[in-house]
Motif scaffolding. Structure first.
Motif, PDB file in Angstrom:
ATOM      1  N   SER A 236       0.875  -1.181   0.000  1.00 30.10           N
ATOM      2  CA  SER A 236       0.000   0.000   0.000  1.00 30.10           C
ATOM      3  C   SER A 236       0.904   1.220   0.000  1.00 30.10           C
ATOM      4  O   SER A 236       1.476   1.571   1.032  1.00 30.10           O
ATOM      5  CB  SER A 236      -0.916   0.004   1.232  1.00 30.10           C
ATOM      6  OG  SER A 236      -1.615  -1.220   1.351  1.00 30.10           O
ATOM      7  N   ARG A 272      -3.883  -2.391   3.192  1.00 29.35           N
ATOM      8  CA  ARG A 272      -4.512  -2.735   1.924  1.00 29.35           C
ATOM      9  C   ARG A 272      -4.804  -1.455   1.164  1.00 29.35           C
ATOM     10  O   ARG A 272      -4.678  -0.337   1.698  1.00 29.35           O
ATOM     11  CB  ARG A 272      -5.809  -3.514   2.151  1.00 29.35           C
ATOM     12  CG  ARG A 272      -6.822  -2.789   3.008  1.00 29.35           C
ATOM     13  CD  ARG A 272      -8.029  -3.655   3.337  1.00 29.35           C
ATOM     14  NE  ARG A 272      -8.911  -3.030   4.293  1.00 29.35           N
ATOM     15  CZ  ARG A 272      -9.876  -2.161   3.978  1.00 29.35           C
ATOM     16  NH1 ARG A 272     -10.091  -1.855   2.699  1.00 29.35           N
ATOM     17  NH2 ARG A 272     -10.648  -1.654   4.917  1.00 29.35           N
ATOM     18  N   ASP A 274      -7.798   0.492  -0.860  1.00 26.20           N
ATOM     19  CA  ASP A 274      -9.246   0.550  -1.031  1.00 26.20           C
ATOM     20  C   ASP A 274      -9.572   1.741  -1.917  1.00 26.20           C
ATOM     21  O   ASP A 274      -9.660   2.873  -1.450  1.00 26.20           O
ATOM     22  CB  ASP A 274      -9.936   0.671   0.324  1.00 26.20           C
ATOM     23  CG  ASP A 274     -11.463   0.660   0.205  1.00 26.20           C
ATOM     24  OD1 ASP A 274     -11.960   0.316  -0.889  1.00 26.20           O
ATOM     25  OD2 ASP A 274     -12.140   0.991   1.195  1.00 26.20           O
ATOM     26  N   VAL A 279      -4.998   1.925   3.195  1.00 27.52           N
ATOM     27  CA  VAL A 279      -5.623   1.739   4.494  1.00 27.52           C
ATOM     28  C   VAL A 279      -4.675   0.971   5.411  1.00 27.52           C
ATOM     29  O   VAL A 279      -4.101  -0.048   5.013  1.00 27.52           O
ATOM     30  CB  VAL A 279      -6.958   0.988   4.369  1.00 27.52           C
ATOM     31  CG1 VAL A 279      -7.610   0.820   5.736  1.00 27.52           C
ATOM     32  CG2 VAL A 279      -7.893   1.730   3.414  1.00 27.52           C
ATOM     33  N   THR A 346      -8.515   2.711  12.166  1.00 23.69           N
ATOM     34  CA  THR A 346      -8.417   2.688  10.706  1.00 23.69           C
ATOM     35  C   THR A 346      -7.834   4.012  10.222  1.00 23.69           C
ATOM     36  O   THR A 346      -8.374   5.077  10.513  1.00 23.69           O
ATOM     37  CB  THR A 346      -9.791   2.457  10.052  1.00 23.69           C
ATOM     38  OG1 THR A 346     -10.372   1.255  10.565  1.00 23.69           O
ATOM     39  CG2 THR A 346      -9.656   2.362   8.542  1.00 23.69           C
ATOM     40  N   ARG A 348      -6.758   6.089   6.834  1.00 21.47           N
ATOM     41  CA  ARG A 348      -6.901   6.178   5.377  1.00 21.47           C
ATOM     42  C   ARG A 348      -6.059   7.332   4.866  1.00 21.47           C
ATOM     43  O   ARG A 348      -6.230   8.475   5.293  1.00 21.47           O
ATOM     44  CB  ARG A 348      -8.365   6.375   4.974  1.00 21.47           C
ATOM     45  CG  ARG A 348      -9.245   5.154   5.209  1.00 21.47           C
ATOM     46  CD  ARG A 348     -10.667   5.364   4.716  1.00 21.47           C
ATOM     47  NE  ARG A 348     -11.457   4.156   4.854  1.00 21.47           N
ATOM     48  CZ  ARG A 348     -11.529   3.201   3.936  1.00 21.47           C
ATOM     49  NH1 ARG A 348     -10.875   3.348   2.787  1.00 21.47           N
ATOM     50  NH2 ARG A 348     -12.260   2.116   4.140  1.00 21.47           N
TER      51      ARG A 348
END
Length: 360
Positions: A236, A272, A274, A279, A346, A348
């Motif tokens: 990522s 990952r 997204d 993320v 989380t 982002r």
């Protein structure tokens, strides 16, 4: 001249120009076709061009004078009505300049440019009030936290000075621990300041490699707490500061390890892609947390459910620093209670598919 006076003169000027143009139209399309000499013929007297001009000119002059007065008076009134919202905005600006950020314009009426400006100003005042309040609380907390190790050091030195049988090695060890605490807190404050300023070089960073590096660094701490770190990292890539992103991941993972169940706990770390976001997810077991408590965890010097220190609890700036680093990278940090106890974090960040050169 004030804007109101300028608008008044503009209204009056346009009205006078319209009146002159109207008279010019009368002259061009009516009077110039009337003969200038005497008009003779059967029947009553027929006025010529001169007679019409002498009869029309005084009336036209009075009409223009009326238009001038009416334009000035009406323009002054209309300009005042138009600029009334601007007066309220100016008054609110002056109040804000004196330090009063609680005042709001709350302009009513139709949704025009002035209403949009007033609403934007109210939003700005609300954000400034929140930011200033946050900075004041942070300054007060930081002063308290920095004063604590200094006070402890001073007390140790005073006790040692009055104790003829003092143990120098013990004193040095205690002072070293206190000094390390102060250094750790100072470095944390500098990291927050650096993240807020956004003054850091940017490069292409793989969050999966950063997560693995942070997990490797904190593995001894996890072993000491009986916590298992489980990785499910996928490539990522983001653009940012490797040092700050490592600090972000380390802080989140450290928080997940320390605030866990007494034994047999687990931390799941995953990265990952997204859509347009990279993320980073960190989920840990632990005690049940209420949404109200979770909402305050990014406040400075908040340590879990309390503000009590433990050996591994840090200085209480871990999640606060993480929040600042995420915002400095144009990302979002989301904290939610985990079902069965614990916390799910989380992060982002804008994903990047190419390497970006370092930027000073």
């Amino acid at each position: 001249m004030s804007i109101r006076l300028k608008l008044t003169l503009s209204y009056a000027g346009f009205l006078m120009v319209a009146g002159v143009l109207l008279l010019a139209v009368v002259w061009l399309f009516l009077l110039r076709y009337v003969p200038a000499g005497p008009i003779t013929g059967p029947g009553p007297f027929v006025p010529n061009r001169g007679d019409l001009v002498r009869a029309f000119a005084p009336a036209a002059g009075w009409a223009l004078l009326f238009l001038l007065v009416f334009g000035l008076a009406g323009g002054w009134f209309l300009a005042g009505r138009m600029l009334a919202p601007l007066t309220r905005i100016t008054a609110a600006t002056r109040k804000a300049a004196t330090g009063s950020l609680s005042h709001r314009i709350e302009l009513e009426g139709r949704n025009d440019e002035f209403r949009e400006l007033a609403d934007s100003f109210d939003t700005m005042l609300a954000q400034l009030e929140s930011h200033v309040g946050e900075q004041r609380r942070f300054a007060a907390n930081a002063s308290h936290e920095l004063r604590t190790p200094l006070t402890i050091a001073q007390a140790l030195l005073e006790v040692a000075r009055d104790d003829p049988d003092r143990n120098v090695d013990v004193l040095i060890e205690r002072l070293h621990a206190v000094n390390a605490r102060a250094v750790e807190l100072t470095e944390a404050l500098l990291t927050m300041s650096r993240a807020d300023a956004g003054s850091f070089p940017r490069e292409s960073v793989d969050l999966s490699l950063v997560a693995e590096e942070a997990a490797e660094t904190l593995q001894p701490l996890a072993d000491r707490h009986g916590v298992t770190i489980r990785m499910r990292a996928e490539p990522s890539t983001v653009v940012g500061s490797h040092a700050l992103l490592l600090q972000l991941t380390t802080n989140l993972l450290h928080n997940a390890v320390v605030h866990n169940v007494p034994s047999g706990g687990a931390v799941d770390v995953g990265t990952r892609v997204d859509g347009a976001s990279a993320v980073l997810e960190i989920e840990n077991t632990g005690e049940a947390l209420s949404p109200a408590l979770v909402a305050t965890l990014t406040e400075p010097f908040r340590r879990g459910a309390t503000r009590v220190r433990t050996d591994d609890a840090g200085v209480g700036l871990g999640l606060a620093i993480a929040d600042r680093i995420v915002r400095a990278h144009d990302g979002t940090l989301d904290l939610r209670p985990r079902e069965g106890g614990g916390l799910r974090v989380t992060v982002r960040l804008p994903a990047s598919g190419r390497v970006t050169p370092l930027r000073d």
